[in-house]
Write a protein that holds these residues in place. Sequence first.
Motif, short mmCIF file in Angstrom:
data_model
loop_
_atom_site.label_atom_id
_atom_site.label_comp_id
_atom_site.label_asym_id
_atom_site.label_seq_id
_atom_site.Cartn_x
_atom_site.Cartn_y
_atom_site.Cartn_z
N VAL A 110 33.58 7.96 12.49
CA VAL A 110 33.12 9.26 11.98
C VAL A 110 34.28 9.90 11.23
O VAL A 110 35.36 10.09 11.77
N GLN B 50 23.11 13.08 14.87
CA GLN B 50 23.79 13.53 13.64
C GLN B 50 22.85 13.44 12.44
O GLN B 50 22.89 14.28 11.54
N GLY C 145 29.56 10.03 8.25
CA GLY C 145 29.89 11.46 8.24
C GLY C 145 29.29 12.15 7.05
O GLY C 145 28.58 11.55 6.24
N ASN D 297 34.15 12.94 8.67
CA ASN D 297 33.58 13.94 7.77
C ASN D 297 34.58 14.24 6.67
O ASN D 297 35.79 14.28 6.92
#
Lengths: 299, 383
Positions: A252, A203, A272, A254
């Motif tokens: 996580v 990521q 995120g 986002n």
Amino acid sequence: MKIRYQPIVPFDQEGFNRLKDEQHGLHPDDQYLKPGRIPHIWCPGCGLGVVLNTYINALKMTGIPIDRSVVVSGIGCTGRVAGYLNMDTYHTTHGRAIPFATGLSLTRPDLSVTVFSGDGDLFAIGGNHFIHAARRNVNLKVICVNNFNYGMTGGQVAPTTPVSARTTTTPYGNSEASFNLPYLAHASGAVYVARWTTFHARQLVNAIAETFSIDGFTFIEVIAPCPVGYGRPNKIGSGLDEMIYYKENSIVQNGADPRNVDIALKGKIVVGKFSEEKRPTFLGEYEEKILKKFRRTET
Amino acid sequence: MSDSGILTGEYFINGDEACAEGAIAAGCRFFAGYPITPATEIAERMARRLPQVQGICIQMEDEIASMAAILGASWGGTKSMTATSGPGFSLMMENIGLGMMTETPCVIVNIMRGGPSTGLPTLVGQADVMQARWGSHGDYEVIALSPSSPQEMFNLTIEAFNLSEIYRLPVLILGDELVGHMSEKVIIPPSDQIHQVSRVRPSQSPDGYLPFMAGDNLVPPMACAGEGYHVHVTGLTHDEQGYPQTTAQVHERLVRRLADKIRHNTSKIIQVEEFETANSEVMVVAYGCTSRTAREAVQILRSEGKKVGLLRLITLWPFPEERIRQVAQGIKAFIVPEINYGQIAYEVERCSQGRAETVLLPLMGGAIHTPENIMEAVKEYLP
Ligand SMILES: Cc1ncc(C[n+]2csc(CCOP(=O)(O)OP(=O)(O)O)c2C)c(N)n1
Ligand code: SF4
């Protein structure tokens, strides 16, 4: 006064060539590393190698040539990142990577300028520069390696050290509140704000690669193990134990509201991409509103 | 305005404005600063003038940032400058050291006011002379120029840029409030009469290039950002490759070269104006605004038949040791008026090696000497 100088020992060109030729070029990523610079200075279990690696992978992913990218660092363990990369790299003074990079980026807008530095460097001594560069939206890709302490000087308290955490200058536990860096970056005007840990290497590569194509001040916080200065004194353990802690405690999320991503001692870590927005850059506005007025039209 | 953006012509402007025009004439295209009396007019003039020549002027968040930004701009390949006064000069010190260690050409203007601390913001001082010499930690050589008129603010700013490009280091202009704020006629010559020097670039290919390997002149050619040379620039002690090498050997070699590149060229760098120095028995040594008073005192005394002259220091650092030593042989005394409690006077005393007496005329700031102050001191030796 008479002066009797010590003799000068000349530069060992042969020794240098040997180091360069014998130890460089064997690894496929060596083209991204300065010849003769490895082994690095970081401790076993340190997260900085991972971060360096993800940056190189982001370059590979985007195909940005090393001649088009430069790295500016402050002082600290993270500040040493610059010295390993095979490109134009600038290791400046403690806290001053951002204003140095500002001068560089404004005069060479064709180059991709990344600032790599530690949380102490960017947010204690350099905090003022950070908020102003974010406010101006200078085209800088800022990667802050947050290991919750001052690694280089031996594990002192940082503005990111969670309450109660032990460092060499908070032997009874930290009594100060800490910064929530994504919130600070967002409020200051960063156009892209994300946080990942070194456990989230993939990521992280994607995030760094993503920021390369954004015009403006971007901010990525990388939570990284510092077993020496933070992990062991706080009984989290070795570098590997810190990675396991990230694995088990990261959430996580986002688009999370940056106001809610504080990190407590041994607490959950929200990771995120928190925000992305478009805003005119310093140079874009300077061009548009000022320089254009005086540009002679081609005849 | 000519193509180069130089405002050729005759103007009635102040020293700060002349300094900004000098910078533009020298090819400066990046200015970063923070407002401070009595240097603000430089930033203001740069903010107006730089865009006209497609340059960038940015007001930073403080002087530390300003100094860092001009170093970054210089590595970006652009001639750059900042301007400040005492408090800001203090804040710049660490990054001036970075500029010295990384051999970064740029110009720093300090329009001196009365200190210590906030002191006399709007009034004159000359007390940052030793700070300019030794202000950043560690050992290094500096170049500092001392203009005494708006015209010289223009001329010496160009000179400062040229010296910084030739020797690859931050060059200091030590102006003072009086010279910065006084307005006089300033002649700006046509662009083809302005001598501009630019840093030497590497002539070889990046392969095997050593960014801090210098030839006989001790100044390495400079590869700026994005030119394919992959230079590592660090304030740590570094070898010829630019790699950190924190050993005594490498440190001795690097710091010696940084000092020697100036020390070996002092005769090319140093400028001293001699006024009525022939057959003098007493010599006034002065610089900046103080030299204007000193000149008048010497003129009056000469008209009375007194054998007195003036050495006007245009270059404060490196200090004109040789000249002072020579002069000391044949005179009774040096008279040193300064707006501080003795900075250059100690240098004069050191170089005269007891051959001539040194008389300091100190003034703490906010006022200048009168010609009478200086004349009285001279008359003690030439009654
Ligand atoms: C002006 C100044 N003050 C103090 C130091 C000493 N110092 C070097 S690195 C550092 C802290 C680094 O911490 P951080 O930025 O968090 O980076 P890390 O080493 O943890 O990667 C300090 C205080 C310095 N180099 N310069
Ligand atoms: S002290 Fe911490 S941050 Fe520095 S190299 Fe060691 S583990 Fe890494």
